[in-house]
Enzyme design. Structure first.
Site, mmCIF file in Angstrom:
data_model
loop_
_atom_site.group_PDB
_atom_site.id
_atom_site.type_symbol
_atom_site.label_atom_id
_atom_site.label_comp_id
_atom_site.label_asym_id
_atom_site.label_seq_id
_atom_site.Cartn_x
_atom_site.Cartn_y
_atom_site.Cartn_z
ATOM 1 N N ILE A 274 12.025 -28.026 -15.753
ATOM 2 C CA ILE A 274 12.881 -28.369 -14.607
ATOM 3 C C ILE A 274 13.918 -27.269 -14.351
ATOM 4 C CG2 ILE A 274 14.563 -30.041 -13.716
ATOM 5 C CD1 ILE A 274 13.024 -32.205 -15.376
ATOM 6 N N PHE B 214 12.886 -38.269 -10.493
ATOM 7 C CA PHE B 214 11.424 -38.248 -10.705
ATOM 8 C C PHE B 214 10.660 -38.883 -9.547
ATOM 9 C CE2 PHE B 214 10.370 -42.744 -11.305
ATOM 10 C CZ PHE B 214 11.653 -43.288 -11.351
ATOM 11 N N ASP C 16 22.693 -38.050 -11.438
ATOM 12 C CA ASP C 16 21.507 -38.902 -11.260
ATOM 13 C C ASP C 16 21.309 -39.758 -12.505
ATOM 14 O OD1 ASP C 16 19.202 -39.733 -9.735
ATOM 15 O OD2 ASP C 16 17.950 -38.620 -11.147
ATOM 16 N N THR D 10 21.275 -34.139 -13.923
ATOM 17 C CA THR D 10 20.056 -34.937 -13.697
ATOM 18 C C THR D 10 19.276 -35.045 -15.008
ATOM 19 O OG1 THR D 10 18.734 -33.007 -13.055
ATOM 20 C CG2 THR D 10 19.829 -34.196 -11.268
ATOM 21 N N SER D 11 19.922 -34.715 -16.154
ATOM 22 C CA SER D 11 19.157 -34.737 -17.420
ATOM 23 C C SER D 11 19.277 -36.108 -18.089
ATOM 24 C CB SER D 11 19.574 -33.588 -18.337
ATOM 25 O OG SER D 11 20.899 -33.709 -18.755
ATOM 26 N N ARG D 12 20.303 -36.312 -18.902
ATOM 27 C CA ARG D 12 20.562 -37.629 -19.486
ATOM 28 C C ARG D 12 22.068 -37.826 -19.480
ATOM 29 N NH1 ARG D 12 16.073 -38.689 -18.542
ATOM 30 N NH2 ARG D 12 14.379 -39.242 -19.968
ATOM 31 N N HIS E 59 19.125 -42.503 -10.956
ATOM 32 C CA HIS E 59 17.974 -41.971 -11.708
ATOM 33 C C HIS E 59 16.716 -41.916 -10.838
ATOM 34 C CE1 HIS E 59 16.710 -41.262 -16.095
ATOM 35 N NE2 HIS E 59 15.844 -40.663 -15.293
ATOM 36 N N GLN E 60 16.803 -41.180 -9.743
ATOM 37 C CA GLN E 60 15.673 -41.088 -8.818
ATOM 38 C C GLN E 60 15.065 -39.689 -8.759
ATOM 39 O OE1 GLN E 60 18.154 -41.981 -5.069
ATOM 40 N NE2 GLN E 60 16.776 -40.421 -4.301
ATOM 41 N N GLU F 151 23.663 -46.247 -18.147
ATOM 42 C CA GLU F 151 22.879 -46.633 -16.970
ATOM 43 C C GLU F 151 21.918 -47.789 -17.221
ATOM 44 O OE1 GLU F 151 20.752 -42.833 -16.251
ATOM 45 O OE2 GLU F 151 18.911 -43.952 -16.640
HETATM 46 P P1 NAD Z 1 11.678 -29.242 -21.129
HETATM 47 O O1 NAD Z 1 11.414 -29.687 -22.515
HETATM 48 O O2 NAD Z 1 10.615 -28.504 -20.378
HETATM 49 O O3 NAD Z 1 13.001 -28.307 -21.104
HETATM 50 C C1 NAD Z 1 14.162 -28.597 -21.815
HETATM 51 C C2 NAD Z 1 14.812 -27.263 -22.164
HETATM 52 O O4 NAD Z 1 16.104 -27.537 -22.726
HETATM 53 C C3 NAD Z 1 14.020 -26.446 -23.190
HETATM 54 O O5 NAD Z 1 13.807 -25.135 -22.719
HETATM 55 C C4 NAD Z 1 14.923 -26.466 -24.421
HETATM 56 O O6 NAD Z 1 14.806 -25.286 -25.215
HETATM 57 C C5 NAD Z 1 16.294 -26.588 -23.758
HETATM 58 N N1 NAD Z 1 17.338 -27.013 -24.678
HETATM 59 C C6 NAD Z 1 17.241 -27.761 -25.815
HETATM 60 N N2 NAD Z 1 18.442 -27.858 -26.400
HETATM 61 C C7 NAD Z 1 19.316 -27.163 -25.636
HETATM 62 C C8 NAD Z 1 20.698 -26.870 -25.742
HETATM 63 N N3 NAD Z 1 21.434 -27.316 -26.783
HETATM 64 N N4 NAD Z 1 21.271 -26.106 -24.783
HETATM 65 C C9 NAD Z 1 20.544 -25.638 -23.744
HETATM 66 N N5 NAD Z 1 19.224 -25.871 -23.603
HETATM 67 C C10 NAD Z 1 18.622 -26.630 -24.535
HETATM 68 O O7 NAD Z 1 12.139 -30.541 -20.337
HETATM 69 P P2 NAD Z 1 12.177 -30.756 -18.752
HETATM 70 O O8 NAD Z 1 10.878 -31.329 -18.297
HETATM 71 O O9 NAD Z 1 12.691 -29.522 -18.090
HETATM 72 O O10 NAD Z 1 13.246 -31.942 -18.657
HETATM 73 C C11 NAD Z 1 14.591 -31.732 -19.048
HETATM 74 C C12 NAD Z 1 15.281 -33.062 -19.140
HETATM 75 O O11 NAD Z 1 15.426 -33.634 -17.836
HETATM 76 C C13 NAD Z 1 14.487 -34.145 -19.920
HETATM 77 O O12 NAD Z 1 14.726 -34.061 -21.317
HETATM 78 C C14 NAD Z 1 15.020 -35.418 -19.353
HETATM 79 O O13 NAD Z 1 16.142 -35.831 -20.131
HETATM 80 C C15 NAD Z 1 15.512 -35.033 -17.945
HETATM 81 N N6 NAD Z 1 14.684 -35.637 -16.874
HETATM 82 C C16 NAD Z 1 15.321 -36.344 -15.898
HETATM 83 C C17 NAD Z 1 14.578 -36.910 -14.866
HETATM 84 C C18 NAD Z 1 15.235 -37.667 -13.749
HETATM 85 O O14 NAD Z 1 14.549 -38.413 -13.048
HETATM 86 N N7 NAD Z 1 16.530 -37.495 -13.520
HETATM 87 C C19 NAD Z 1 13.187 -36.775 -14.857
HETATM 88 C C20 NAD Z 1 12.585 -36.020 -15.867
HETATM 89 C C21 NAD Z 1 13.339 -35.451 -16.875
#
Ligand code: NAD
Length: 335
Positions: A155, A298, A258, A232-234, A295-296, A263
């Site tokens: 992402i 995705f 998001d 938008t992560s967690r 949380h939309q 949540e």
């Molecule tokens: P991914 O595994 O491809 O990428 C995560 C990246 O974060 C990796 O490159 C990893 O090395 C890096 N990382 C780990 N620890 C770190 C730190 N301390 N500092 C900086 N970077 C660090 O995952 P992704 O598919 O890109 O998804 C990322 C996150 O997005 C998921 O873990 C999930 O929590 C969130 N997500 C949210 C939604 C949504 O609907 N809002 C949907 C999908 C995923």
């Protein structure tokens, strides 16, 4: 296989039914969020499908194991909601969707940036009320601004590509830098330096013990006054109480969320007839420079198609071999 699909919504039924068109698996759609109290609803199934806010702690997994559940397959990428050690001890295999349209989440993060920058959420209401003034709606050119990306996996890399197109200077932090992004001119820095140098900071790392409350009072104090922060992560990557203090102090220019730490008690439900009892969330809603979506990120057709197809593929493989196609295990985490 008989599969209990927890936290299922109308879209899950449509997309999972399409991926299971020959009905080779019996999918039992349940509205309930999976936790210790609802786990018994899986009785009669051999597998469970779960979503982001289902709670797969040891007690829930123990109930599932007693019911003979051998597979929990997550309809998401993140797996922070699962006690993987308990699952391994109980012999429950965990599957997930390792990747689905990273652009879906990346584009939503950028939608939050653009809406906040140009105050679209306020302009929409203002124009509908016949107020055509521009006071308070001034934004900035994205072109030439510095964007800091925390986590450049699937992402974060997609966000970097989009923001490069806008003419932003891109900084990033990640324990595993992406050589392709370095080739495109992205500069990797430690998080503290990125925080100090960025006009926009967008979070795309997973929630782990190392990233929990990574954006705390100290990190917020280092950020440029007027910074735009997007998550938008967690939710728990950010300390929400520290965020509110920084918003009240006027240090944050704008905030797009998001996801939210608590949540699971709010999102994916219609609570419009209820009182919001979460005072921290309610406070966030009072700021004019905060935009929250539930949380939309995705939620696109393309992403839902891949999520459903991967979920069925995990079940197929588990039925054939005893392990899901995309497995998460304690051993994998350590490697
Ligand atoms: P991914 O595994 O491809 O990428 C995560 C990246 O974060 C990796 O490159 C990893 O090395 C890096 N990382 C780990 N620890 C770190 C730190 N301390 N500092 C900086 N970077 C660090 O995952 P992704 O598919 O890109 O998804 C990322 C996150 O997005 C998921 O873990 C999930 O929590 C969130 N997500 C949210 C939604 C949504 O609907 N809002 C949907 C999908 C995923």
């Amino acid at each position: 296989m008989d599969v209990a699909v927890f936290s299922s919504r109308a879209w899950d039924r449509v997309f999972l039914a399409a991926a299971n068109a020959d009905q080779r698996h019996e999918l039992r759609f349940l509205d309930a969020r999976l936790d210790q109290e609802t786990a018994a609803l899986a009785a009669g199934s051999q597998a469970v499908s779960a979503f982001v806010n289902d709670r797969l702690d040891a007690a829930t997994l123990e109930t599932l194991a007693r019911l003979g559940i051998g597979l929990v397959t997550l309809r998401c990428t993140g797996f922070n909601q699962v006690d993987l050690e308990a699952a391994e001890r109980l012999g429950i295999r965990i599957g997930r969707v390792p990747a689905y349209s990273p652009e879906a989440v990346a584009e939503h993060a950028v939608a939050l940036m653009l809406a906040l920058n140009r105050h679209i959420h306020r302009a929409f209401n203002r124009v509908r009320e016949g107020n055509f003034t521009l006071d308070g709606l001034m934004g900035f050119d994205m072109h030439g601004r510095t964007a800091g990306i925390v986590g450049t996996g699937a992402i974060g890399a997609a966000v970097a590509r989009i923001l490069s197109g806008f003419g932003c200077r891109i900084l990033a932090t990640d324990p595993r830098p992406d050589p392709e992004l370095v080739g495109r001119g992205v500069t990797y820095l430690p998080f503290a330096e990125l925080a100090e140098a960025s006009d926009i900071i967008t979070l795309h790392c997973p929630l782990t013990p190392a990233t929990r409350h990574m954006v705390d009072a100290g990190a917020l104090a280092r950020m440029k006054p007027g910074v735009m922060l997007i998550n938008t992560s967690r939710g728990a990557v950010v300390d929400t109480r520290a965020l509110i203090a920084a918003l009240k102090a006027g240090r944050i220019g704008s905030l797009g969320l998001d996801v939210y730490e608590e949540e699971s008690h709010l999102f994916f439900r219609d609570l419009s007839d209820s009182v919001i009892t979460d005072d921290v969330f309610a406070r966030l809603l009072t700021f004019p420079n905060v935009l929250i979506t539930a949380h939309q990120g995705f939620f696109t057709r393309e992403a839902l198609t891949v999520i459903a197809e991967t979920t069925i593929a995990n079940i197929d493989r588990f039925a054939a071999t005893g392990a899901p196609l995309h497995e998460v295990s304690v051993a994998q985490l350590a490697s």
